[in-house]
Write a protein that holds these residues in place. Structure first.
Motif, mmCIF file in Angstrom:
data_model
loop_
_atom_site.group_PDB
_atom_site.id
_atom_site.type_symbol
_atom_site.label_atom_id
_atom_site.label_comp_id
_atom_site.label_asym_id
_atom_site.label_seq_id
_atom_site.Cartn_x
_atom_site.Cartn_y
_atom_site.Cartn_z
ATOM 1 N N VAL A 32 -10.143 14.444 -35.409
ATOM 2 C CA VAL A 32 -10.236 15.766 -35.344
ATOM 3 C C VAL A 32 -9.968 16.367 -36.470
ATOM 4 N N ALA A 33 -10.673 16.801 -37.258
ATOM 5 C CA ALA A 33 -10.626 17.785 -38.428
ATOM 6 C C ALA A 33 -10.699 18.969 -38.112
ATOM 7 N N ILE A 34 -9.348 19.793 -38.266
ATOM 8 C CA ILE A 34 -9.296 21.352 -37.770
ATOM 9 C C ILE A 34 -9.442 21.990 -38.960
ATOM 10 N N TRP A 35 -10.501 23.010 -39.117
ATOM 11 C CA TRP A 35 -10.574 23.885 -40.282
ATOM 12 C C TRP A 35 -10.021 25.054 -39.818
ATOM 13 N N GLY A 36 -8.683 25.345 -40.460
ATOM 14 C CA GLY A 36 -7.695 26.167 -40.155
ATOM 15 C C GLY A 36 -6.363 25.366 -39.828
ATOM 16 N N THR A 37 -5.486 26.264 -39.624
ATOM 17 C CA THR A 37 -3.888 25.946 -39.238
ATOM 18 C C THR A 37 -3.670 25.624 -37.620
ATOM 19 N N ALA A 38 -3.955 26.510 -36.911
ATOM 20 C CA ALA A 38 -3.524 26.404 -35.554
ATOM 21 C C ALA A 38 -4.262 25.309 -34.807
ATOM 22 N N ALA A 39 -3.508 24.786 -34.071
ATOM 23 C CA ALA A 39 -3.886 23.554 -33.326
ATOM 24 C C ALA A 39 -3.805 23.734 -31.932
ATOM 25 N N ASP A 40 -3.421 24.748 -31.218
ATOM 26 C CA ASP A 40 -3.136 25.011 -29.941
ATOM 27 C C ASP A 40 -4.421 24.958 -29.061
ATOM 28 N N HIS A 41 -5.862 24.842 -29.473
ATOM 29 C CA HIS A 41 -6.921 24.724 -28.891
ATOM 30 C C HIS A 41 -7.326 23.405 -28.711
ATOM 31 N N VAL A 42 -6.525 22.201 -29.114
ATOM 32 C CA VAL A 42 -6.679 20.939 -29.034
ATOM 33 C C VAL A 42 -5.694 20.199 -28.335
ATOM 34 N N ALA A 43 -6.147 19.663 -27.447
ATOM 35 C CA ALA A 43 -5.237 18.957 -26.409
ATOM 36 C C ALA A 43 -4.461 17.590 -26.932
ATOM 37 N N LEU A 44 -3.322 18.125 -27.837
ATOM 38 C CA LEU A 44 -2.543 17.071 -28.907
ATOM 39 C C LEU A 44 -1.836 15.822 -27.773
ATOM 40 N N GLU A 45 -1.650 16.064 -26.596
ATOM 41 C CA GLU A 45 -0.969 15.056 -25.905
ATOM 42 C C GLU A 45 -2.264 14.102 -25.678
ATOM 43 N N ALA A 46 -3.389 14.307 -25.494
ATOM 44 C CA ALA A 46 -4.478 13.258 -25.294
ATOM 45 C C ALA A 46 -4.914 12.708 -26.580
ATOM 46 N N THR A 47 -4.705 13.287 -27.437
ATOM 47 C CA THR A 47 -5.104 12.820 -29.037
ATOM 48 C C THR A 47 -4.090 11.619 -29.225
ATOM 49 N N ARG A 48 -2.708 12.102 -28.968
ATOM 50 C CA ARG A 48 -1.642 10.746 -29.238
ATOM 51 C C ARG A 48 -1.986 9.719 -28.353
ATOM 52 N N ARG A 49 -2.245 9.969 -27.087
ATOM 53 C CA ARG A 49 -2.555 8.984 -26.269
ATOM 54 C C ARG A 49 -3.751 8.007 -26.448
ATOM 55 N N LEU A 50 -4.778 8.862 -27.185
ATOM 56 C CA LEU A 50 -6.006 7.967 -27.405
ATOM 57 C C LEU A 50 -5.899 7.255 -28.805
ATOM 58 N N GLY A 51 -4.949 7.845 -29.533
ATOM 59 C CA GLY A 51 -4.926 7.335 -30.894
ATOM 60 C C GLY A 51 -5.726 7.926 -31.946
ATOM 61 N N VAL A 52 -6.041 9.251 -31.506
ATOM 62 C CA VAL A 52 -7.031 10.044 -32.467
ATOM 63 C C VAL A 52 -6.039 10.920 -33.226
ATOM 64 N N VAL A 53 -6.425 10.633 -34.449
ATOM 65 C CA VAL A 53 -5.656 11.572 -35.728
ATOM 66 C C VAL A 53 -6.207 13.063 -35.740
ATOM 67 N N VAL A 54 -5.408 14.056 -35.695
ATOM 68 C CA VAL A 54 -5.637 15.241 -35.905
ATOM 69 C C VAL A 54 -5.072 15.981 -37.258
ATOM 70 N N THR A 55 -5.959 16.567 -38.258
ATOM 71 C CA THR A 55 -5.500 16.930 -39.138
ATOM 72 C C THR A 55 -5.894 18.524 -39.399
ATOM 73 N N ASN A 56 -5.247 19.180 -40.113
ATOM 74 C CA ASN A 56 -5.525 20.742 -40.321
ATOM 75 C C ASN A 56 -5.618 21.293 -41.936
#
Length: 274
Positions: A32-56
């Motif tokens: 998941v590539a966020i265009w911006g800085t904030a990440a509170d709109h992404v369920a980060l616990e789920a990304t960690r559990r599913l092995g999905v990398v999140v960048t901003n």
């Protein structure tokens, strides 16, 4: 819509990437590539559990947002919107304005934008108080910034500018009690996140002249509702979440989000959140 996608680019904080969305996209979704800085709109616990990398795209609009915060502060101090309107209506008003040189600016949240604002506000002669919350202050050796508690900052600042991250601890960190601790002459600026403030408490503080004025670029919901009490107050300046919208910041951030995608595909992840 994202079925089978390897990478998802998220351009707006109003787009909620929930547990259900992430689970429905698994196992294909990897990034998941966020265009911006904030990440509170992404369920980060789920990304960690599913092995999905999140960048901003951090710090791409630092200068733009800091300049906008200073512009709002100057506009408040000099009552520029009100005076412009009255001159256009044929009036020639008098009255006293506020000089910022020699005044104390309290900066809440000392990440890149807060530090940038401190530097440029110091350049026009303001004294700087900083409440660092969870961040580490990157202080210039020759600066005269003073780190204080949040409570001391509220009581001793002539103007306050908010640059904190939105977390469970900072949500609604400015309410009726906080505004009551501020000087009655204080000016308040928020270019960070609307949810850091109780809008109702701020409207009441402005209406009751608990504080002198406020300028806001962010709100609890967008666009701002027409029946919002903030709309009808004469001592508030409102801009439409536009602080970061400069061509310079746009070019940098767009290039960074594309680079983040390419880097991930080439196994050299940068700007990783989780």
């Amino acid at each position: 819509r994202i079925a089978g996608a390897h990478t998802l680019i998220v351009a707006r904080t109003t787009t909620r990437i929930s547990n259900v969305i992430l689970e429905s996209a698994a196992p294909d979704l990897k990034h998941v590539a966020i265009w911006g800085t904030a990440a509170d709109h992404v369920a980060l616990e789920a990304t960690r559990r599913l092995g999905v990398v999140v960048t901003n795209t951090p710090n791409t609009a630092t200068v733009a947002v800091a300049e906008h915060a200073l512009a709002l502060l100057l506009s408040l101090a000099r009552k520029i919107p009100q005076l412009d309107l009255r001159v256009r209506d044929g009036e020639w008003p008098g009255g006293q304005l506020t000089q910022l040189a020699g005044k104390t600016l309290g900066i809440v949240g000392t990440g890149a934008v807060g530090v940038r604002l401190a530097r440029i506000a110091e350049g026009i002669g303001m004294r700087i108080l900083m409440s660092s919350l969870s961040e580490t202050i990157t202080n210039d050796e020759n600066s005269n910034w003073t780190e204080v508690s949040f409570s001391d900052l509220l009581a001793n600042s002539d103007a306050i500018s908010v640059h904190a991250r939105l977390t469970s601890q900072t949500r609604a960190m400015f309410g009726a009690a906080e505004f009551s601790r501020m000087k009655p002459t204080a000016l308040f600026v928020n270019t960070a996140r609307g949810q850091l403030i109780s809008a109702m408490a701020l409207a009441e503080a402005l209406a009751n002249e608990t504080i002198a004025g406020a300028a806001l670029d962010v709100f609890n919901s967008a666009p701002l509702a027409r029946n919002s009490p903030l709309v009808h107050l004469p001592n508030v300046i409102l801009t439409p979440h536009i602080a970061s919208n400069t061509s310079e910041a746009l070019n940098v951030s767009l290039n960074m989000v594309v680079d983040n995608v390419i880097d991930f595909l080439q196994d050299r992840v940068r700007h990783k959140i989780t």
